[in-house]
Write an enzyme that holds these catalytic residues in place. Sequence first.
Site, PDB file in Angstrom:
ATOM      1  N   LYS A 129       1.045  -1.001   0.201  1.00 39.80           N
ATOM      2  CA  LYS A 129      -0.016   0.312   0.312  1.00 39.80           C
ATOM      3  C   LYS A 129       1.179   1.488   0.178  1.00 39.80           C
ATOM      4  O   LYS A 129       1.637   1.014   0.384  1.00 39.80           O
ATOM      5  CB  LYS A 129      -0.806   0.075   1.146  1.00 39.80           C
ATOM      6  N   HIS A 132       0.736   7.348   3.452  1.00 36.41           N
ATOM      7  CA  HIS A 132       0.238   8.153   3.010  1.00 36.41           C
ATOM      8  C   HIS A 132       0.316   8.925   4.349  1.00 36.41           C
ATOM      9  O   HIS A 132       1.965   9.025   5.140  1.00 36.41           O
ATOM     10  CB  HIS A 132      -1.027   7.522   3.691  1.00 36.41           C
ATOM     11  N   HIS A 135       1.521   7.577   7.831  1.00 38.76           N
ATOM     12  CA  HIS A 135       2.994   6.946   7.923  1.00 38.76           C
ATOM     13  C   HIS A 135       3.945   8.142   7.794  1.00 38.76           C
ATOM     14  O   HIS A 135       4.256   7.922   9.164  1.00 38.76           O
ATOM     15  CB  HIS A 135       3.210   6.428   6.652  1.00 38.76           C
TER      16      HIS A 135
HETATM   17  N1  ARG Z   1       0.750  -1.553  10.609  1.00 37.47           N
HETATM   18  C1  ARG Z   1       0.637  -1.603  11.617  1.00 37.47           C
HETATM   19  C2  ARG Z   1      -0.733  -0.961  10.932  1.00 37.47           C
HETATM   20  O1  ARG Z   1      -0.278   0.081   9.887  1.00 37.47           O
HETATM   21  C3  ARG Z   1       1.128  -1.153  12.630  1.00 37.47           C
HETATM   22  C4  ARG Z   1       2.241  -1.674  13.262  1.00 37.47           C
HETATM   23  C5  ARG Z   1       2.165  -1.673  14.846  1.00 37.47           C
HETATM   24  N2  ARG Z   1       3.374  -1.887  15.579  1.00 37.47           N
HETATM   25  C6  ARG Z   1       2.787  -4.072  16.520  1.00 37.47           C
HETATM   26  N3  ARG Z   1       4.307  -3.833  17.037  1.00 37.47           N
HETATM   27  N4  ARG Z   1       1.983  -4.215  16.256  1.00 37.47           N
HETATM   28  O2  ARG Z   1      -1.753  -0.462  11.555  1.00 37.47           O
END
Ligand code: ARG
Length: 572
Positions: A129, A132, A135
């Site tokens: 993806k 954005h 992020h």
């Molecule tokens: N990939 C997840 C998202 O974009 C965030 C990950 C956060 N870290 C974790 N250890 N869960 O929402």
Amino acid sequence: MEEKKKMIAKCIYDALNNNEITIEEIEAKVEVPKDKQNGDFSYPCFNLAKVMKNSPVNIANSIKENIVLPEEISKVDVVNGFLNFYLDSDNVVATVLSKIVKEKENYGSSNEGNGKNVIVEYSSPNIAKPFHLGHFRNTVLGKALYDIYKTLGYNVIGLNHLGDWGRQFGIIIEGYKRFKDEYDFDKDPLAALSDIYVRMNKICKEDESEMDKARENFKKLEEGDEEYTKLWEYFREVSLKEYKRIYDLLGSKFDSYNGEAFYNDKMGEVIDILDKKGVLIDSQGAKVIDVGPDMPPCIVLKSNGSTIYATRDLAAILYRARTYNFDKCIYITATEQILHFKQVFEAAKHLVDEKYQKGLEHVTYGMIRLKTGKMSTREGNVIYINDLIEEAIKKAKDIILSKNANLENADEVAKKVGIGALTFNYLKNNKNKDIIFDLDDTLRFDGETGPYVQYTYVRTKSMLEKAGFKVEDLDKEIDYSLLKETQEVELIKELQKFEDVLKRAATENEPSILAKYMIDVAASFSRFYNECQVATLEDENLKAARCALVYATSIVIKKGLGILGVECPEKM
Ligand code: ARG
């Protein structure tokens, strides 16, 4: 700063001569007043009133009578139950400036962290993806925290917990097999993949048998199917390639990109441990952990036996405790995940020692709304970070050239200013504050912006150049006692706060404390600049002292901005 607080607390303690109150209790209450009129430090006597059975004003007066002030403190006043302490300016000026001049780029760095291990987990996008605005905020916050801790002498580990696992990869694989010929993967692979996902997801939602296929695909991927693993690796590779380009621009550093998939083979052990401890409860076929009355239980295994996001996070905590022996493990995500991390941290109590449980911290950030305009239109509400960065650099270049048409390396400077403006804009706001994003405001040279602070740095450089200053000049004897103007003393007091500001930014995981401080330094420098000549001075001794002050300012601005991820051009 901290030393000064200690010193003041000791004086108050001695003056009080009351063994019901400890130095530590006093020190905890010594504060730096917002308004400089109230001194450099102040101590409220209200909390003593109860213990000493007297009014705060009387107590303050009696402390003032009995106190013996060290030479760094020039006077103490009593105002409404507060004791206000004033530093001796001559003393501050000389100590602070000679420290900066001696330490140069190391000024502000310390060994506060004593090599303790701090994990900063940040950015962590879901692969396939595009990146954005959210992020982007996450990434600049993480990079700033990483460098704040590093500057304070912690051993920092940057982790990018990529969202690279889960049923959505079954969907993407299915979509890719069907539609890949319709897309140009060389041009914009992430846009292609996310489009494929959206299309296929819709199909799956409308038709359960399609969803079954996606589930089947993911199951095969979990089991290590060769063809699917290759596809997954390809998705991950093209995603990372794109993300890394952005990370390079933002100066973010990661020691590892091990994401959710990395924990695929590490969850079995977690389930075993939890099972042996007897904390896994059956709930409609699923296995869950009770995490207290205030939250729904933490699901570890779904009723079909598959693991979920939380299971991988539990495995990650165990792995990180073993691999990094962390004292702190900071997770940066949007606020939607508050409940998730509360549940996971609670569940982790059954998995790791207390040291690690205590070290888990969740840092969140507010939403970013767009002022409607060009940037918000493409693809609904998603704003592509590449477009934004390009637009910011382009606008920065126009502004710079309109001010200085002959600037060399205009492209390079525009890159620093454009990206610096975006980054600073995120960081000057408290992390949890929602932001309404407006590119033009962000790029203004005269507001509380990145370019304004960068421009202040450039000004210090050109002043020093005009004055014919060389770094070697700092080795000569400099008479700092010549710096007596209010603007000079205020600026020096501002520079003195740097280390303290960094410590507070770390304690609160709040880079905005540093960003706001950078604005204060720049504003203080502007007042000095408007009132005090440098290059044209006839008095060589005063000139040397002022040059040292300008130099010290340039050091603090460049270092502070650098920590925030904002690079300083030498000219603009
Ligand atoms: N990939 C997840 C998202 O974009 C965030 C990950 C956060 N870290 C974790 N250890 N869960 O929402």
